[in-house]
Every structure is written in structure tokens, then in C-alpha cells.
Design a protein around this motif. Structure first.
Motif, mmCIF file in Angstrom:
data_model
loop_
_atom_site.group_PDB
_atom_site.id
_atom_site.type_symbol
_atom_site.label_atom_id
_atom_site.label_comp_id
_atom_site.label_asym_id
_atom_site.label_seq_id
_atom_site.Cartn_x
_atom_site.Cartn_y
_atom_site.Cartn_z
ATOM 1 N N ASP A 152 79.941 58.023 18.430
ATOM 2 C CA ASP A 152 81.220 58.530 18.942
ATOM 3 C C ASP A 152 81.584 57.846 20.255
ATOM 4 O O ASP A 152 82.750 57.462 20.486
ATOM 5 C CB ASP A 152 81.129 60.045 19.151
ATOM 6 C CG ASP A 152 80.993 60.791 17.821
ATOM 7 O OD1 ASP A 152 81.340 60.194 16.777
ATOM 8 O OD2 ASP A 152 80.531 61.953 17.829
ATOM 9 N N LEU A 153 80.589 57.662 21.151
ATOM 10 C CA LEU A 153 80.827 56.995 22.430
ATOM 11 C C LEU A 153 81.202 55.538 22.222
ATOM 12 O O LEU A 153 82.119 55.008 22.881
ATOM 13 C CB LEU A 153 79.587 57.097 23.311
ATOM 14 C CG LEU A 153 79.681 56.472 24.709
ATOM 15 C CD1 LEU A 153 80.813 57.134 25.509
ATOM 16 C CD2 LEU A 153 78.349 56.591 25.442
ATOM 17 N N ALA A 154 80.528 54.868 21.293
ATOM 18 C CA ALA A 154 80.817 53.462 21.027
ATOM 19 C C ALA A 154 82.214 53.299 20.448
ATOM 20 O O ALA A 154 82.923 52.316 20.750
ATOM 21 C CB ALA A 154 79.774 52.893 20.078
ATOM 22 N N GLU A 155 82.648 54.217 19.611
ATOM 23 C CA GLU A 155 84.006 54.138 19.042
ATOM 24 C C GLU A 155 85.064 54.290 20.140
ATOM 25 O O GLU A 155 86.060 53.557 20.163
ATOM 26 C CB GLU A 155 84.177 55.225 17.970
ATOM 27 C CG GLU A 155 83.421 54.944 16.683
ATOM 28 C CD GLU A 155 83.551 56.078 15.684
ATOM 29 O OE1 GLU A 155 83.975 57.185 16.093
ATOM 30 O OE2 GLU A 155 83.221 55.864 14.503
ATOM 31 N N SER A 156 84.842 55.211 21.048
ATOM 32 C CA SER A 156 85.800 55.400 22.158
ATOM 33 C C SER A 156 85.849 54.163 23.054
ATOM 34 O O SER A 156 86.927 53.704 23.465
ATOM 35 C CB SER A 156 85.404 56.628 22.988
ATOM 36 O OG SER A 156 85.433 57.793 22.188
ATOM 37 N N SER A 157 84.678 53.614 23.367
ATOM 38 C CA SER A 157 84.627 52.428 24.230
ATOM 39 C C SER A 157 85.304 51.245 23.567
ATOM 40 O O SER A 157 86.044 50.479 24.212
ATOM 41 C CB SER A 157 83.161 52.108 24.555
ATOM 42 O OG SER A 157 83.066 50.932 25.325
ATOM 43 N N PHE A 158 85.079 51.098 22.259
ATOM 44 C CA PHE A 158 85.699 49.979 21.553
ATOM 45 C C PHE A 158 87.217 50.104 21.539
ATOM 46 O O PHE A 158 87.942 49.115 21.736
ATOM 47 C CB PHE A 158 85.157 49.909 20.131
ATOM 48 C CG PHE A 158 85.841 48.902 19.280
ATOM 49 C CD1 PHE A 158 85.592 47.551 19.432
ATOM 50 C CD2 PHE A 158 86.780 49.292 18.311
ATOM 51 C CE1 PHE A 158 86.247 46.607 18.657
ATOM 52 C CE2 PHE A 158 87.432 48.360 17.539
ATOM 53 C CZ PHE A 158 87.165 47.007 17.700
ATOM 54 N N GLU A 159 87.711 51.287 21.275
ATOM 55 C CA GLU A 159 89.162 51.484 21.240
ATOM 56 C C GLU A 159 89.783 51.172 22.604
ATOM 57 O O GLU A 159 90.859 50.557 22.704
ATOM 58 C CB GLU A 159 89.468 52.920 20.826
ATOM 59 C CG GLU A 159 89.125 53.214 19.362
ATOM 60 C CD GLU A 159 89.299 54.676 19.027
ATOM 61 O OE1 GLU A 159 89.658 55.460 19.942
ATOM 62 O OE2 GLU A 159 89.066 55.054 17.849
ATOM 63 N N ARG A 160 89.083 51.569 23.699
ATOM 64 C CA ARG A 160 89.620 51.290 25.043
ATOM 65 C C ARG A 160 89.619 49.794 25.326
ATOM 66 O O ARG A 160 90.618 49.236 25.799
ATOM 67 C CB ARG A 160 88.782 52.025 26.076
ATOM 68 C CG ARG A 160 89.274 51.854 27.525
ATOM 69 C CD ARG A 160 88.445 52.699 28.478
ATOM 70 N NE ARG A 160 87.055 52.318 28.427
ATOM 71 C CZ ARG A 160 86.527 51.264 29.113
ATOM 72 N NH1 ARG A 160 87.305 50.529 29.858
ATOM 73 N NH2 ARG A 160 85.252 50.990 29.010
#
Length: 442
Positions: free
Chosen positions: A181-189
Motif C-alpha cells: 500500500d505504501l509503495a503504491e502511494s509513493s509510486f503514484e506521487r
């Protein structure tokens, strides 16, 4: 004396009186001659009348004898009717009486009479319907929900374990999910910043690599839980509920059946793959019957050959066919093996039983047959008892070949007709009892 005789005597007396009154001797002689003639006529007439009476008497006696003869003929006819009645005699029994006598009714079948091989066999579990239930992860037995002999359905919980390795695996999966979940948020940013030329491309590429690594980690942790029998979709609900522990491991039944063995004990430590298994579940609605084939008969048994299995319980034989003939000879027994798969509702065959299999050899010729136990002799004729609406009809049959178990039927009954195959002596006794009581068969 009849009226005719009286008239003749009167006429004779009148003639004699007239002759006595005549003066001439010639006339007297003539009268004497006439008297002799008349006397002869009277005697002849009298004899004729007596003969007539004898004939009438004889005729009356003959008529009486004819009447007696007719009565004898009627007796003969009546006897013939009794014979005809006995040929289609019936034994009147209702269903409850048939059951009380232990009579089994089976259809007339087709099969071999001779050329039948008698094979010893043992009943075993159908391994396609047998399950060894062991935990996929080590743990301590916290509760046991079933006992030997209990019927279970697929998915029923048999026991609950507390497992630390399972808790570690669940925790690893949940951690991997959080990192994903954290990696998905970081990637989107990083993707938005790179598109606006605010962030360097390398930062964007690093965020994408971290996302893929997190996805791989989650997939790996999920597969590990799946191997342990845990549904990963249920984990978020388990975490949200304070009543569910990550250490809880449910040992469930993989198939429907009966618990035939239980080795799980409260407080016991069960290791992964431990033997014996914690539980054995068997579905005995289907069983295997393995028959031993001796060397001389190996070439005479084929897959698909009809067989008759005698469980030795006094019931009717079980008809089936051979499903598999092993090409291998037993190392210790030096015998071949033929397997018959039997549908076993009611558990008539139980694993571990020894039974006898009668298999038709490949050179045996099928024909219409009945078990020899169905045959009885009534009035010197071979008969079977055919099931009717009111009981059983006595049916005469003509036999052909005969063996210890079966007799060929040339005429009398047809394929599919229902006949009594056991306790036929009781039916014969009932038939003879009816003849003794009533003078004829029921």
C-alpha cells in the motif's frame, strides 16, 4: 301276467269251446290241430313277451350302467381340472409374510452357467474416497470437535490448533500488504511529479521498482498462506476482529465421509506431516474388492467380465464387472489381482471383509440362468416360484446345463421376471400345506 297274455288265454278258451261242440271227428281233429296251433302261438307270444321284458330290463340296467359310466367320466374330467389347476398353482403370501420367511426376490438374469472361476477377495477402501487429515503447520491441539464414527461434510472443522509458525506467516503477509500500500502511494506521487517535470526520472524509476518488489512480496506471502490452507481474503477481517487470534489454525475435513481413525488429542503437539495422521476420513459409499487370481487362471480373466460377489451374509449376491486386472504378479503371493469397484450404499461391504468372487472366464458362454437355490421339485417336475400380485406362481421350467451355483433355463421363465431365489423350500411347504388343507393348490 300282462294284458296281452290274458287276451290270448281268453281267445284260446273260446276256440276250444267251439271245437267241443262240433259232431264230426274231422272237425275235432282239425280243432285239435287248431288248438295245438293256437297253443303254440300262445306259448310263442308268451315267450316273446318274456323276452321283451328281459330286453326292457337289460335296457334299463344298461342305461343305469351308462349313467354310472358318465359319472366315472365326470370324475376323470374333474381330476383333469385338478391337474390343470395344480399346474398354475399359487402360494398366497403378502409382503410381510414374504419378509418374515426371509424370501429374497431377484430377476432372472443372463450369465455363464459353467466356466465360472471362484476367487478369494478382500474388501478395501476406495482410495479415491479416502483422506488422511494432518496439519500443514505445527501446532498445539486446542480443541477436537469429532470422534471416531462421526459423519462429517467437506469443510467441517475437525480440530483447532494454536500455531506460532502460522502466526508468523500471517504477520509476514500483513506486513507485505502494508508495504505494498505504501509503495503504491509513493509510486503514484512520483509519477505525478515526473509528469510535471518536478521530480527526476530516477526517482520515478525507483518508486516503480519498489512497487513491483512489494507486489512480489505480497504474492509470495499469500502463496505461503495458501499452502497452509489459509484463505488470504479472510485476513483483513481477522485483523479487524479482536476475538480472532493469528495463531488459530483450523483442521478441516477435505471430503465428506466418516471418521474412521482419530489420533489428535487435546494438548498434543502436532507436527507438519506427522504419522499417523490426526484424522482419517473415509467415504464407504464406494469400496474396492481385490480378488486374487491364481496362475492357471490369469489368462482367463479380462477387464469388463461379469462377476458375482458373495459377502457371506445370507443376502443376495452383488452383481458387477471387473474394472481392472493388474499386469503385475504379487511378489509374495504369486497371484494376480482383479479389482472391482462397488457402489456400497448401506455399508453391506466393509473394508477388511473377506468375500468370494465368482467371475466368468473369457471362454464362458452367457445364457438365461437362475440360481440353483431357486429350483424345487413339485409332483416330479422342476419349478420356480414367480412373484405375482398375490404371492408366487408355481411355474414349471425346463433346464439345460447346470453347475453348483446356476442352472440354465431353456423354457418356463424369461429374462427380468422376478422369482424367489432363497427359502424356496418354505414356499414348497406352503404349497403342499395348501394342497393338504384344501384338496388342491392355493
Amino acid at each position: 301276467m300282462t294284458k296281452n297274455k290274458i287276451n290270448l288265454l281268453l281267445i284260446t278258451a273260446s276256440v276250444l269251446a267251439l271245437a267241443a261242440c262240433s259232431p264230426e271227428s274231422q272237425s275235432e281233429q282239425s280243432g285239435n290241430g287248431d288248438r295245438s296251433s293256437v297253443a303254440d302261438n300262445v306259448t310263442s307270444e308268451t315267450r316273446h313277451d318274456d323276452h321283451g321284458e328281459d330286453e326292457n330290463h337289460a335296457e334299463a340296467e344298461g342305461h343305469a350302467e351308462d349313467d354310472d359310466g358318465d359319472e366315472g367320466h365326470e370324475d376323470d374330467d374333474g381330476h383333469g381340472e385338478d391337474n390343470e389347476h395344480s399346474e398354475s398353482a399359487e402360494v398366497h403370501l403378502d409382503a410381510s409374510q414374504i419378509s418374515d420367511l426371509g424370501i429374497i426376490v431377484s430377476p432372472v438374469s443372463s450369465g455363464a452357467v459353467d466356466g465360472i472361476l471362484e476367487l478369494p477377495a478382500e474388501v478395501g477402501f476406495d482410495l479415491n474416497h479416502l483422506a488422511h487429515v494432518s496439519p500443514r503447520v505445527s501446532g498445539i491441539v486446542r480443541s477436537v470437535a469429532v470422534a471416531e464414527g462421526d459423519r462429517v461434510e467437506a469443510g467441517d472443522v475437525l480440530a483447532v490448533l494454536n500455531s506460532r509458525p502460522l502466526a508468523d506467516a500471517k504477520a509476514s503477509y500483513l506486513s507485505a500488504r502494508a508495504r505494498l500500500d505504501l509503495a503504491e502511494s509513493s509510486f503514484e506521487r512520483e509519477e505525478r511529479l515526473w509528469e510535471r517535470q518536478i521530480s527526476a526520472e530516477q526517482d520515478f524509476l525507483d518508486a516503480r521498482r519498489a512497487l513491483e518488489e512489494a507486489r512480489i512480496e505480497v504474492r509470495s506471502a499469500g502463496q505461503q498462506l495458501d499452502a497452509l490452507g489459509v484463505d488470504v481474503s479472510s485476513l483483513p477481517r481477522m485483523v479487524a476482529s479482536s476475538d480472532v487470534s493469528l495463531t488459530r489454525y483450523e483442521l478441516a475435513a477435505p471430503i465428506s465421509g466418516t471418521i474412521i481413525e482419530r489420533h489428535a488429542v487435546l494438548g498434543e503437539v502436532l507436527e507438519e506431516g506427522a504419522q499417523p495422521p490426526a484424522f482419517i476420513v473415509a467415504d464407504t459409499d464406494s469400496v474396492w474388492v481385490d480378488a486374487a487370481i491364481y496362475g492357471a487362471d490369469l489368462g482367463r480373466i479380462r477387464s469388463g467380465a461379469p462377476v458375482s460377489i458373495d459377502p457371506g451374509d445370507g443376502g443376495p449376491p452383488i452383481e458387477s464387472t471387473i474394472d481392472f486386472v493388474s499386469p503385475q504378479i504379487g511378489e509374495r503371493t504369486r497371484t494376480g489381482r482383479a479389482r472391482i469397484v462397488i457402489e456400497n450404499p448401506g455399508d453391506r461391504l466393509r473394508p477388511g471383509m473377506f468375500v468370494t468372487v465368482f467371475a466368468a472366464a473369457s471362454d464362458a458362454q452367457p445364457t438365461v440362468r437362475v440360481p440353483v437355490t431357486a429350483l424345487q421339485t413339485v409332483d416330479g417336475e422342476t419349478v420356480v416360484f414367480v412373484r405375482s400380485a398375490d404371492g408366487f406362481e408355481v411355474r414349471e421350467v425346463r433346464l439345460g446345463r447346470r453347475s453348483d451355483r446356476f442352472a440354465e433355463i431353456l423354457s418356463g421363465v424369461s429374462l427380468g421376471e422376478m422369482i424367489a431365489t432363497t427359502e424356496t423350500f418354505s414356499l414348497k411347504a406352503e404349497l403342499q400345506k395348501g394342497e393338504f388343507d384344501d384338496g388342491h393348490a392355493h
